[in-house]
Design a protein around this motif. Sequence first.
Motif, PDB file in Angstrom:
ATOM      1  N   TYR A  38     -49.347   4.921   5.048  1.00  0.00           N
ATOM      2  CA  TYR A  38     -49.540   6.272   6.031  1.00  0.00           C
ATOM      3  C   TYR A  38     -50.396   6.069   6.964  1.00  0.00           C
ATOM      4  N   GLN A  40     -53.330   8.040   9.898  1.00  0.00           N
ATOM      5  CA  GLN A  40     -53.869   9.096  10.422  1.00  0.00           C
ATOM      6  C   GLN A  40     -54.764   8.827  11.664  1.00  0.00           C
ATOM      7  N   ARG A  46     -52.378  13.289   8.179  1.00  0.00           N
ATOM      8  CA  ARG A  46     -52.083  11.966   7.961  1.00  0.00           C
ATOM      9  C   ARG A  46     -50.405  12.035   7.743  1.00  0.00           C
ATOM     10  N   GLU A  47     -49.762  10.953   8.253  1.00  0.00           N
ATOM     11  CA  GLU A  47     -48.400  11.037   8.337  1.00  0.00           C
ATOM     12  C   GLU A  47     -47.771   9.746   7.640  1.00  0.00           C
ATOM     13  N   LEU A  48     -46.700   9.782   6.931  1.00  0.00           N
ATOM     14  CA  LEU A  48     -45.844   8.609   6.467  1.00  0.00           C
ATOM     15  C   LEU A  48     -45.356   8.136   7.452  1.00  0.00           C
ATOM     16  N   SER A  51     -41.929   3.240   3.861  1.00  0.00           N
ATOM     17  CA  SER A  51     -42.051   3.011   2.456  1.00  0.00           C
ATOM     18  C   SER A  51     -41.303   2.044   1.981  1.00  0.00           C
ATOM     19  N   TYR A  94     -54.738   3.025   8.945  1.00  0.00           N
ATOM     20  CA  TYR A  94     -53.655   2.995   8.253  1.00  0.00           C
ATOM     21  C   TYR A  94     -54.016   3.049   6.803  1.00  0.00           C
ATOM     22  N   TRP A 108     -56.915   7.273  -2.355  1.00  0.00           N
ATOM     23  CA  TRP A 108     -56.700   6.578  -1.151  1.00  0.00           C
ATOM     24  C   TRP A 108     -58.038   5.799  -1.070  1.00  0.00           C
TER      25      TRP A 108
END
Length: 118
Positions: A38, A40, A46-48, A51, A94, A108
Amino acid sequence: QVQFVESGGGLVQPGGSLRLSCVASGSTGFYIYDMGWYRQAPEKERELVGSIVNVGRTSYAHSVKGRFTISRDNAKNTVYLQMNSLKPEDTAVYYCIRIRAGRPFGSWGQGTQVTVSS
């Protein structure tokens, strides 16, 4: 409790590359984890970024597809984010974290700062 420690960030010029690492400590089951990266940016949510599931299949946000690559080394409890052709809009902190049922699971870490600037 599993802790995720990110590293590898820094200052890079537009068009440059960085490889981020994330080590999962305190885990004996890392090999079954689905993991996510992720980011920010300042004043943004915060964004993905992308994965990787336990069997190695990856998926990416549209904004980074073709530029970023996620990989993992289960023997080292580590997941990587290779970032190429970096743009100023990639500037962010990140983070990596386990994904469970499609959502972040666990605590986190401190993240690693990536700054893309000339």
